[in-house]
Write a protein that holds these residues in place. Structure first.
Motif, PDB file in Angstrom:
ATOM      1  N   VAL A   4       0.877  -1.168   0.000  1.00 53.63           N
ATOM      2  CA  VAL A   4       0.000   0.000   0.000  1.00 53.63           C
ATOM      3  C   VAL A   4       0.913   1.216   0.000  1.00 53.63           C
ATOM      4  N   ALA A   5       0.446   2.277  -0.619  1.00 53.66           N
ATOM      5  CA  ALA A   5       1.282   3.468  -0.737  1.00 53.66           C
ATOM      6  C   ALA A   5       0.424   4.724  -0.645  1.00 53.66           C
ATOM      7  N   ILE A   6       1.088   5.781  -0.240  1.00 53.25           N
ATOM      8  CA  ILE A   6       0.482   7.109  -0.285  1.00 53.25           C
ATOM      9  C   ILE A   6       1.435   8.005  -1.057  1.00 53.25           C
ATOM     10  N   THR A   7       0.881   8.711  -2.024  1.00 55.60           N
ATOM     11  CA  THR A   7       1.679   9.686  -2.763  1.00 55.60           C
ATOM     12  C   THR A   7       1.141  11.073  -2.470  1.00 55.60           C
ATOM     13  N   ALA A   8       2.054  12.015  -2.307  1.00 57.48           N
ATOM     14  CA  ALA A   8       1.678  13.404  -2.033  1.00 57.48           C
ATOM     15  C   ALA A   8       2.854  14.306  -2.364  1.00 57.48           C
ATOM     16  N   CYS A   9       2.571  15.430  -3.002  1.00 49.65           N
ATOM     17  CA  CYS A   9       3.628  16.394  -3.290  1.00 49.65           C
ATOM     18  C   CYS A   9       3.239  17.755  -2.719  1.00 49.65           C
ATOM     19  N   THR A  10       4.172  18.672  -2.781  1.00 48.81           N
ATOM     20  CA  THR A  10       3.940  19.976  -2.158  1.00 48.81           C
ATOM     21  C   THR A  10       2.788  20.740  -2.792  1.00 48.81           C
ATOM     22  N   VAL A  13      -0.678  18.055  -6.894  1.00 45.74           N
ATOM     23  CA  VAL A  13      -1.315  17.709  -8.156  1.00 45.74           C
ATOM     24  C   VAL A  13      -0.427  16.782  -8.977  1.00 45.74           C
ATOM     25  N   ALA A  14       0.371  17.320  -9.851  1.00 46.75           N
ATOM     26  CA  ALA A  14       1.088  16.535 -10.863  1.00 46.75           C
ATOM     27  C   ALA A  14       1.930  15.396 -10.300  1.00 46.75           C
ATOM     28  N   HIS A  15       2.879  15.714  -9.442  1.00 44.65           N
ATOM     29  CA  HIS A  15       3.785  14.668  -8.959  1.00 44.65           C
ATOM     30  C   HIS A  15       3.056  13.595  -8.150  1.00 44.65           C
ATOM     31  N   THR A  16       2.000  13.976  -7.482  1.00 39.67           N
ATOM     32  CA  THR A  16       1.205  13.012  -6.721  1.00 39.67           C
ATOM     33  C   THR A  16       0.692  11.911  -7.645  1.00 39.67           C
ATOM     34  N   TYR A  17       0.136  12.295  -8.773  1.00 37.09           N
ATOM     35  CA  TYR A  17      -0.468  11.333  -9.695  1.00 37.09           C
ATOM     36  C   TYR A  17       0.572  10.612 -10.551  1.00 37.09           C
ATOM     37  N   ILE A  18       1.637  11.300 -10.901  1.00 39.40           N
ATOM     38  CA  ILE A  18       2.704  10.646 -11.655  1.00 39.40           C
ATOM     39  C   ILE A  18       3.351   9.570 -10.785  1.00 39.40           C
ATOM     40  N   ALA A  19       3.616   9.883  -9.531  1.00 36.72           N
ATOM     41  CA  ALA A  19       4.198   8.898  -8.607  1.00 36.72           C
ATOM     42  C   ALA A  19       3.267   7.704  -8.451  1.00 36.72           C
ATOM     43  N   GLN A  20       1.980   7.961  -8.341  1.00 37.59           N
ATOM     44  CA  GLN A  20       0.999   6.884  -8.242  1.00 37.59           C
ATOM     45  C   GLN A  20       1.097   5.962  -9.464  1.00 37.59           C
ATOM     46  N   THR A  38      -3.890   8.795  -2.934  1.00 41.14           N
ATOM     47  CA  THR A  38      -3.268  10.087  -3.212  1.00 41.14           C
ATOM     48  C   THR A  38      -3.797  11.114  -2.220  1.00 41.14           C
ATOM     49  N   GLN A  39      -2.904  11.978  -1.781  1.00 43.60           N
ATOM     50  CA  GLN A  39      -3.278  13.064  -0.875  1.00 43.60           C
ATOM     51  C   GLN A  39      -2.783  14.366  -1.474  1.00 43.60           C
ATOM     52  N   GLY A  40      -3.665  15.335  -1.562  1.00 42.63           N
ATOM     53  CA  GLY A  40      -3.273  16.608  -2.159  1.00 42.63           C
ATOM     54  C   GLY A  40      -4.238  17.717  -1.829  1.00 42.63           C
ATOM     55  N   PHE A  61       5.495   5.566   1.622  1.00 43.52           N
ATOM     56  CA  PHE A  61       5.087   6.969   1.624  1.00 43.52           C
ATOM     57  C   PHE A  61       5.992   7.668   0.616  1.00 43.52           C
ATOM     58  N   ALA A  62       5.483   7.936  -0.571  1.00 43.76           N
ATOM     59  CA  ALA A  62       6.217   8.691  -1.583  1.00 43.76           C
ATOM     60  C   ALA A  62       5.668  10.105  -1.510  1.00 43.76           C
ATOM     61  N   ALA A  63       6.184  10.855  -0.550  1.00 47.63           N
ATOM     62  CA  ALA A  63       5.566  12.132  -0.217  1.00 47.63           C
ATOM     63  C   ALA A  63       6.604  13.207   0.097  1.00 47.63           C
ATOM     64  N   ASP A  64       6.270  14.399  -0.307  1.00 49.57           N
ATOM     65  CA  ASP A  64       7.116  15.561  -0.035  1.00 49.57           C
ATOM     66  C   ASP A  64       6.531  16.414   1.080  1.00 49.57           C
ATOM     67  N   VAL A  65       5.396  16.001   1.593  1.00 50.51           N
ATOM     68  CA  VAL A  65       4.707  16.684   2.694  1.00 50.51           C
ATOM     69  C   VAL A  65       4.289  15.628   3.713  1.00 50.51           C
ATOM     70  N   ALA A  66       3.808  16.076   4.850  1.00 52.07           N
ATOM     71  CA  ALA A  66       3.358  15.133   5.879  1.00 52.07           C
ATOM     72  C   ALA A  66       2.159  14.338   5.374  1.00 52.07           C
ATOM     73  N   VAL A  67       2.158  13.059   5.687  1.00 54.52           N
ATOM     74  CA  VAL A  67       1.060  12.171   5.327  1.00 54.52           C
ATOM     75  C   VAL A  67      -0.015  12.296   6.399  1.00 54.52           C
ATOM     76  N   SER A  68      -1.255  12.480   5.975  1.00 54.25           N
ATOM     77  CA  SER A  68      -2.331  12.587   6.970  1.00 54.25           C
ATOM     78  C   SER A  68      -2.822  11.201   7.376  1.00 54.25           C
ATOM     79  N   LYS A  69      -3.288  11.109   8.599  1.00 53.17           N
ATOM     80  CA  LYS A  69      -3.805   9.860   9.180  1.00 53.17           C
ATOM     81  C   LYS A  69      -2.769   8.733   9.139  1.00 53.17           C
ATOM     82  N   GLU A  70      -1.546   9.090   9.436  1.00 52.44           N
ATOM     83  CA  GLU A  70      -0.439   8.129   9.415  1.00 52.44           C
ATOM     84  C   GLU A  70      -0.600   7.033  10.468  1.00 52.44           C
TER      85      GLU A  70
END
Length: 105
Positions: A4-10, A13-20, A38-40, A61-70
């Protein structure tokens, strides 16, 4: 391997979905199952089900920001990387995780 993964960028939008997309593509190519939330700025999409998290061997967690509900992932092996790693080197990332899983077992 169940991932399972969570993607999120600063910007959220774009990087969140590309990473996914890149993680899904690489995982399927390697024979793994994967679910990606995805979180954004527009909120969370494809929210992971409790059952998916429970059955996961690893959490990415492929994220550049804090992941919510970690806290949902307490007790799970968590791999934290920048979204750029999931975008540019998803196969290498999964290879490293596979090696780590072999060492654990």
């Amino acid at each position: 391997m169940n991932i399972v993964a969570i993607t999120a960028c600063t910007v959220g939008v774009a990087h969140t979905y590309i990473a996914q997309d890149r993680l899904i593509e690489a995982a399927k190519k390697r024979g793994h199952s994967i679910y990606v939330e995805t979180q954004g700025t527009i909120g969370s999409e494809n929210v992971l089900r409790a059952e998916d998290i429970k059955n996961a061997d690893v959490v990415i967690f492929a994220a550049d920001v804090a992941v919510s509900k970690e806290e949902r992932f307490e007790g799970k092996l968590i791999v934290r990387v920048k979204s750029e790693v999931a975008i540019k080197q998803p196969d290498k990332l999964l290879e490293k995780i596979e090696q780590k899983m072999k060492e654990i077992k």
